[in-house]
Design a protein around this motif. Structure first.
Motif, mmCIF file in Angstrom:
data_model
loop_
_atom_site.group_PDB
_atom_site.id
_atom_site.type_symbol
_atom_site.label_atom_id
_atom_site.label_comp_id
_atom_site.label_asym_id
_atom_site.label_seq_id
_atom_site.Cartn_x
_atom_site.Cartn_y
_atom_site.Cartn_z
ATOM 1 N N LEU A 97 -22.040 -1.223 1.188
ATOM 2 C CA LEU A 97 -21.047 -2.294 1.286
ATOM 3 C C LEU A 97 -21.729 -3.652 1.087
ATOM 4 C CD1 LEU A 97 -18.018 -2.604 1.958
ATOM 5 C CD2 LEU A 97 -18.673 -3.002 4.310
ATOM 6 N N MET A 114 -8.628 8.671 -1.568
ATOM 7 C CA MET A 114 -9.022 10.049 -1.292
ATOM 8 C C MET A 114 -7.873 10.785 -0.587
ATOM 9 S SD MET A 114 -12.649 11.350 0.152
ATOM 10 C CE MET A 114 -12.562 10.882 1.850
ATOM 11 N N TRP A 115 -7.239 10.125 0.352
ATOM 12 C CA TRP A 115 -6.152 10.716 1.112
ATOM 13 C C TRP A 115 -4.941 10.988 0.217
ATOM 14 C CZ3 TRP A 115 -5.021 13.335 5.220
ATOM 15 C CH2 TRP A 115 -3.716 13.339 5.733
ATOM 16 N N HIS A 116 -4.486 9.973 -0.499
ATOM 17 C CA HIS A 116 -3.260 10.125 -1.282
ATOM 18 C C HIS A 116 -3.462 11.007 -2.523
ATOM 19 C CE1 HIS A 116 -0.632 7.517 1.035
ATOM 20 N NE2 HIS A 116 -1.696 6.769 1.246
ATOM 21 N N ILE A 163 -7.043 4.124 7.465
ATOM 22 C CA ILE A 163 -7.454 5.483 7.084
ATOM 23 C C ILE A 163 -8.954 5.657 7.335
ATOM 24 C CG2 ILE A 163 -7.776 7.022 5.092
ATOM 25 C CD1 ILE A 163 -5.063 6.111 4.076
ATOM 26 N N CYS A 202 -14.708 -0.181 -1.137
ATOM 27 C CA CYS A 202 -15.304 0.856 -0.291
ATOM 28 C C CYS A 202 -14.251 1.458 0.635
ATOM 29 C CB CYS A 202 -16.436 0.272 0.541
ATOM 30 S SG CYS A 202 -17.825 -0.236 -0.447
ATOM 31 N N PHE A 203 -13.358 0.622 1.122
ATOM 32 C CA PHE A 203 -12.335 1.117 2.046
ATOM 33 C C PHE A 203 -11.143 1.697 1.297
ATOM 34 C CE2 PHE A 203 -14.614 -2.209 4.369
ATOM 35 C CZ PHE A 203 -15.129 -1.421 5.374
ATOM 36 N N MET A 211 -10.647 8.211 10.090
ATOM 37 C CA MET A 211 -11.682 9.207 9.796
ATOM 38 C C MET A 211 -12.817 9.100 10.805
ATOM 39 S SD MET A 211 -11.737 9.092 5.651
ATOM 40 C CE MET A 211 -13.050 10.276 5.492
ATOM 41 N N TYR A 234 -11.170 5.439 0.573
ATOM 42 C CA TYR A 234 -10.661 6.406 1.556
ATOM 43 C C TYR A 234 -9.150 6.558 1.421
ATOM 44 C CZ TYR A 234 -15.223 6.211 3.738
ATOM 45 O OH TYR A 234 -16.563 6.299 3.962
ATOM 46 N N PHE A 235 -8.501 5.447 1.141
ATOM 47 C CA PHE A 235 -7.051 5.453 0.917
ATOM 48 C C PHE A 235 -6.721 6.355 -0.280
ATOM 49 C CE2 PHE A 235 -3.473 3.631 -1.432
ATOM 50 C CZ PHE A 235 -2.494 3.552 -0.456
ATOM 51 N N PRO A 279 -5.765 0.986 4.041
ATOM 52 C CA PRO A 279 -7.091 1.565 3.740
ATOM 53 C C PRO A 279 -8.040 1.495 4.936
ATOM 54 C CG PRO A 279 -6.399 0.112 1.988
ATOM 55 C CD PRO A 279 -5.434 -0.092 3.099
ATOM 56 N N TRP A 317 0.836 -1.202 0.000
ATOM 57 C CA TRP A 317 0.000 0.000 0.000
ATOM 58 C C TRP A 317 0.869 1.250 0.000
ATOM 59 C CZ3 TRP A 317 -4.923 0.024 -1.271
ATOM 60 C CH2 TRP A 317 -5.666 -1.153 -1.133
ATOM 61 N N ASP A 318 2.038 1.169 0.604
ATOM 62 C CA ASP A 318 2.944 2.319 0.600
ATOM 63 C C ASP A 318 3.329 2.690 -0.836
ATOM 64 O OD1 ASP A 318 3.059 3.026 3.190
ATOM 65 O OD2 ASP A 318 4.947 2.012 3.659
ATOM 66 N N ARG A 359 1.021 -1.835 7.951
ATOM 67 C CA ARG A 359 0.782 -1.074 6.739
ATOM 68 C C ARG A 359 -0.001 -1.864 5.691
ATOM 69 N NH1 ARG A 359 5.076 3.385 5.877
ATOM 70 N NH2 ARG A 359 5.179 4.118 7.982
#
Lengths: 426, 236
Positions: free
Chosen positions: B208, A386-388, B97, A379-380, B101, A383-384, B94, A264-265, B90
């Motif tokens: 979901l 959106m941030w990056h 994060i 879905c999750f 939030m 958010y990842f 996702p 993910w990094d 890590r």
């Protein structure tokens, strides 16, 4: 102030709905409308002389796989030239390309080692183009592995004098490695199999993606080469060509296999860089795209929506904060809760680089099965992203305001060339 | 078009024209459970919604606001977990994060109750009313999105109808059960948790669920189309 916050919220819902409708149209087109064929499927004629450009920076771990795959490609070697560009590598990249060059005359090398030289893909491509002898340039990143007929498929389209660039399809090679690579495989399926093909079918604007793509050298050199200060030279090329009236072709059957990021990094850094580069192009081309006469109304709308793709997640993040503020101000009552439903529904549908039904359509076309079970994880991952992507947007804003020079940082590699699997073609 | 006409449109009409009946039934059922579990007074109220189509009913229950200490502890815990989430594995970035939030929303809520608790604009009744109105919207949105997505991608046959029916049923049952659980949580643990429940554990889970069900049925359809029985079922 509250009125402005509500207005912003409602505007974002409308934006989300526009994107949702756009992707529904694309999915419908891909599944039920007549598909435009690849040029190679229509005719088989003399092929142009091509130059394959391979910009590399510390790619010693993967480069032999690309060379071996390219040398196996079905293309007349009299009309093929490969220029391997070592861009300030500190690993064994330079020695490896020299070894291949001494063994195969069609491989030429360009060593960029002067520490005072500017680094990065655009400047490496510019120098590679200057020393090339072909008119058609085909670019690959070092972790890509072209299929046997890829070069022919990409090159054939240039027999059409209106074609300025051609884009092939990218397929992750390591899709089964982990959840991330599986998700990326699904995203790519939705993005290429459905989105790009539908845009090509509908004569909108398929995107040249910077690798697994080809373009006419003269068009780029005529415009002074690639802009060395921009990170997304591919998006810039797409808009430069489209606004000048050149056609961009997508060939879904021109398959090339890539190594998708496995952490993910690495993915976060990659997406942030894409967002930064794409948004820089957006700042430059949004006005021109809105006013250009060469594009039809629908082409212009789609080109604008494509340009805005990397700003939308940031705007959504802002809408989320807006929503929280409205909640604590006691104003959610006025919206009666309905708007957030549409908001959430729309952005879940849009979610990533392709919404879930578009991905499902691509997966069905590709015959995927169990891979689909990770679809809810989108879905999750949204958010990842959106941030990056938001971080990338801020980078682009600062770049534009301060005119600072950007440094090109490539994505981490995970594959290792296996000497036992490396075959030398005869 | 047949599928949209026979299944999707009637389902949409069902939620649109029968929400007064649905919400009064849901409220009666939920109120009975809450009376039994909380041993407190639970009423049913109604609110005007779509003009001409009737009122929506919702559960009314008294709630409490958090104490200063309660808010402070929650704020500290939120900050702790936000910091912790930046250090955690890590591979789950996702999810981290997303949870960060949620913790951020909860931190804002905790700070709100620390600083200006009297200005918090909602009671449990307000939340209950918002939830019901939003849930009607969610059911209708799920019906439309699921209907379009299944009609678009899934081939004719059982998969399309089954995917749609299961999705709508899931959304309906999930929305009802969650309503009662959330009201119980707010009654038991104060309205401090309202914002987090609204933003982070709200309708996201309806979508979901929709995508999860959709993925399962598309997978099934893909298996069928690659089998001998499914060959030629759909001419691409």
């Amino acid at each position: 102030m509250v009125a402005i916050m509500k207005l912003y919220f409602i505007i974002m819902i409308i934006v989300m709905l526009v994107y949702m409708v756009r992707h529904i149209i694309f999915t419908y087109n891909r599944l039920y409308s007549q598909q435009r064929l690849s040029y190679r499927d229509i005719y088989d004629s003399d092929l142009p002389k091509i130059t394959v450009l391979l910009p590399m920076h510390n790619e010693g771990r993967v480069i032999t796989m690309l060379f071996d795959a390219l040398l196996k490609c079905d293309y007349d070697w009299d009309k093929l030239e490969i220029i391997a560009i070592d861009d300030h590598s500190v690993d064994a990249t330079g020695q490896i390309i020299d070894q291949y060059s001494s063994k195969y005359p069609i491989i030429r090398t360009l060593h960029r080692t002067d520490p005072d030289q500017r680094r990065g893909k655009p400047v490496a491509l510019n120098e590679g183009m200057v020393m090339s002898t072909g008119e058609i340039m085909i670019v690959f990143d070092a972790d890509y592995r072209p299929s046997k007929n890829l070069l022919k498929k990409l090159a054939t389209a240039f027999n059409d004098p209106q074609v300025g660039a051609v884009m092939g399809r990218v397929i992750p090679l390591n899709a089964s490695k982990n959840t991330l690579t599986n998700l990326l495989n699904l995203e790519r399926t939705g993005g290429y199999q459905v989105d790009q093909q539908a845009r090509y079918n509908m004569r909108l604007l398929p995107q040249y993606g910077g690798t697994v793509g080809a373009f006419r050298k003269s068009l780029i050199l005529h415009g002074g080469g690639f802009d060395e200060h921009i990170l997304a030279e591919d998006t810039e090329l797409t808009y430069r060509f489209a606004l000048d009236g050149w056609h961009i072709v997508y060939d879904n059957s021109a398959e090339c296999y890539e190594e998708a990021p496995e952490s993910w990094d690495a993915r976060g850094k990659q997406v942030r860089r894409w967002s930064r580069g794409h948004n820089e192009v957006m700042f430059r081309y949004l006005g021109k795209t809105l006013t250009v006469n060469r594009l039809s109304f629908f082409q212009r709308i789609d080109a604008v929506l494509l340009l805005l793709v990397y700003i939308v997640p940031f705007l959504l993040g802002l809408a989320f904060l807006d929503c929280i503020a409205l909640f604590f101000l006691g104003e959610m009552d006025i919206l009666t809760g309905w708007w957030i439903v549409l908001f959430v529904g729309a952005f879940n549908a849009w979610g990533n680089f392709a919404p879930f039904y578009e991905i499902a359509a691509g997966a069905l076309l590709d015959g995927m099965k169990d891979e689909l079970l990770v679809l809810p994880a989108m879905c999750f991952s949204f958010y990842f992203y959106m941030w990056h992507i938001s971080l990338g947007f801020f980078d682009a804003v600062v770049d534009t305001i301060t005119q600072r020079h950007v440094e090109w940082v490539k994505t981490d590699r995970f594959f290792e060339s296996d000497p036992d699997e490396t075959e030398n073609p005869t | 078009m047949l599928f949209l006409g026979i299944f999707v449109l009637p389902t949409l009409c069902l939620f649109l024209f029968f929400y007064p009946t649905i919400t009064i039934s849901l409220s009666s059922w939920g109120a009975a459970i809450l009376r039994a579990t909380t041993k407190t007074v639970v009423n049913i109220e109604s609110v005007r919604f779509i003009p001409g189509l009737g009122e929506a009913s919702f559960i009314s229950i008294e709630g409490t606001t958090p104490t200063f200490t309660h808010s402070l502890v929650n704020a500290i815990i939120s900050v702790f977990f936000i910091l912790l989430s930046t250090q955690i594995n890590r591979n789950n970035r996702p999810l981290m994060i997303y949870l960060s939030m949620g913790l951020f929303v909860h931190l804002v809520s905790s700070l709100f109750f620390l600083v200006i608790p009297d200005l918090f604009p909602y009671t449990i009744q307000d939340y209950s009313r918002l939830y019901i109105l939003q849930q009607i919207g969610t059911w209708m949105t799920i019906t439309v999105i699921s209907g379009l997505a299944t009609n678009l991608v899934l081939p004719t046959g059982g998969y399309k109808y089954a995917a749609f029916i299961v999705t709508v049923l899931f959304s309906f049952i999930f929305g009802c059960v969650r309503y009662v659980i959330y009201l119980y949580l707010l009654y038991r643990f104060t309205v401090l948790y309202m914002a987090a429940l609204y933003f982070i554990f709200g309708v996201l889970y309806d979508f979901l669920g929709m995508i999860a069900i959709y993925a399962i049925f598309v997978r099934g359809a893909s298996y069928r189309m690659s089998s001998n029985a499914g060959k030629g079922e759909w001419q691409w």
